[in-house]
Design an enzyme around this catalytic site. Structure first.
Site, PDB file in Angstrom:
ATOM      1  N   GLU A   1     -28.655  74.328 -21.824  1.00  0.00           N
ATOM      2  CA  GLU A   1     -28.427  75.986 -21.359  1.00  0.00           C
ATOM      3  C   GLU A   1     -28.393  76.462 -23.085  1.00  0.00           C
ATOM      4  O   GLU A   1     -29.096  77.712 -23.195  1.00  0.00           O
ATOM      5  CB  GLU A   1     -27.388  76.248 -20.644  1.00  0.00           C
TER       6      GLU A   1
ATOM      7  N   SER B   1     -21.332  71.009 -17.380  1.00  0.00           N
ATOM      8  CA  SER B   1     -20.185  71.611 -18.275  1.00  0.00           C
ATOM      9  C   SER B   1     -19.124  72.117 -17.433  1.00  0.00           C
ATOM     10  O   SER B   1     -18.163  72.158 -17.528  1.00  0.00           O
ATOM     11  CB  SER B   1     -20.932  72.713 -19.016  1.00  0.00           C
TER      12      SER B   1
END
Length: 313
Positions: A126, A226
């Site tokens: 990301e 994450s």
């Protein structure tokens, strides 16, 4: 033994959408369907899609000409989009709309040559995708992870500075970094609404509410997720030992020695089927009744691309 089940947990709207895009593409266009990077960070999900004909690659160069490629929920850089366009690949974009929102913030700042500070973890896809939205040579984009990084940060124009964040970070730790940014760069601007996604916030809140009531926290999620890692870290920060697992066989009896209450939650990329398998494994090891806690109701929904809405599956 009591097993408390957090609420909300598991799939978010962005993950649901991303998986649906791959499933519908497989149904409508037939395998093989190429996916750039793991569509979501969960081994259980990825293996299931592989069995149905999805091929996961890390670079577009691994996708043969005249094929379909799906971009993962984490998003991609403009360079990757341009490469796909130049090769005339058929693209279905599974980027989470909340990640796209951050991309648009960065692109807008880039067009105005406003420098951008991204709060995020180096190497996460990301972050790579978000950094890749910035093109201005007159400005600059910088990555920080913790408050100490801010103190070392050197920018060209402190009066022309904007910050954004990765969507899956610790809410508390991100707030600490933002506080430090505002202290060091008093004129820095940020998004009107926090970039941390609603599902990340809600799952961390659920862990925060449950942590004091249990002796150990089991987080269902993969090691490269994450948001799942942040749930385990938050539990431990609150004084409750936490373990991260995406495989029932990995759950160990020693985790529960001397414990009477077990908390179970799941990251936003972990399916409910896997949660149930983990719970069954815990019960096989130590017994226990399951109590599902009440929590914030989530009703967010993101549509799949129009081309994949033609046929119901």
């Amino acid at each position: 033994m009591k097993i408390l089940l957090a609420n909300p947990r598991g799939f978010c709207a962005g993950v649901d959408r991303a998986i649906s895009i791959v499933e519908r593409a497989l149904e409508m266009y037939q395998p093989p369907i190429y996916v750039r990077h793991e569509v979501v960070h969960n081994r259980f999900v990825v293996e299931g899609l592989k069995q149905r004909g999805a091929i996961f690659v890390e670079e577009l160069s691994e996708v043969p000409d005249d094929n379909i490629v799906i971009f993962s929920a984490h998003g991609v850089s403009q360079a990757v989009r341009n490469e796909a366009k130049e090769r005339q690949l058929t693209v279905f974009d599974a980027t989470c709309p909340l990640v796209t929102k951050v991309h648009m913030e960065v692109a807008r700042a880039s067009r105005r040559s406003v420098e951008v500070v991204l709060i995020g973890h180096a190497g996460h896809p990301e972050v790579e995708g978000t950094m890749g939205q910035y093109a201005s040579e007159d400005g600059g984009m910088y990555l920080v992870e913790k408050p100490e990084d801010v103190e070392k940060l050197q920018v060209k124009d402190p009066s022309n500075l904007h910050y954004v964040s990765q969507t899956t970070l610790s809410v508390d730790e991100t707030a600490d970094v933002i506080d430090q940014l505002r202290k060091v760069f008093p004129e820095i601007q940020g998004p009107r609404k926090d970039d941390i996604c609603y599902a990340t916030q809600n799952r961390q809140d659920a862990v925060r509410e449950m942590a004091e009531s249990v002796d150990v926290m089991i987080v269902v999620g993969s090691k490269n997720s994450s948001n799942s890692n942040r749930l385990r870290e938050l539990s431990e920060k609150l004084g409750t030992p936490g373990f991260l697992t995406d495989c029932p066989e990995d759950v160990q009896p020693v985790w529960f020695e001397g414990k009477t209450k077990v908390g179970v939650t799941a990251g936003a990329s972990a399916p409910e089927d896997l949660v149930n398998q983990i719970i069954s494994r815990i019960q096989a090891l130590i017994g226990g009744d399951v109590e599902e806690l009440s929590g914030r109701e989530e009703n967010m929904f993101f549509e799949v691309p129009r081309e994949l809405q033609v046929k119901n599956i």
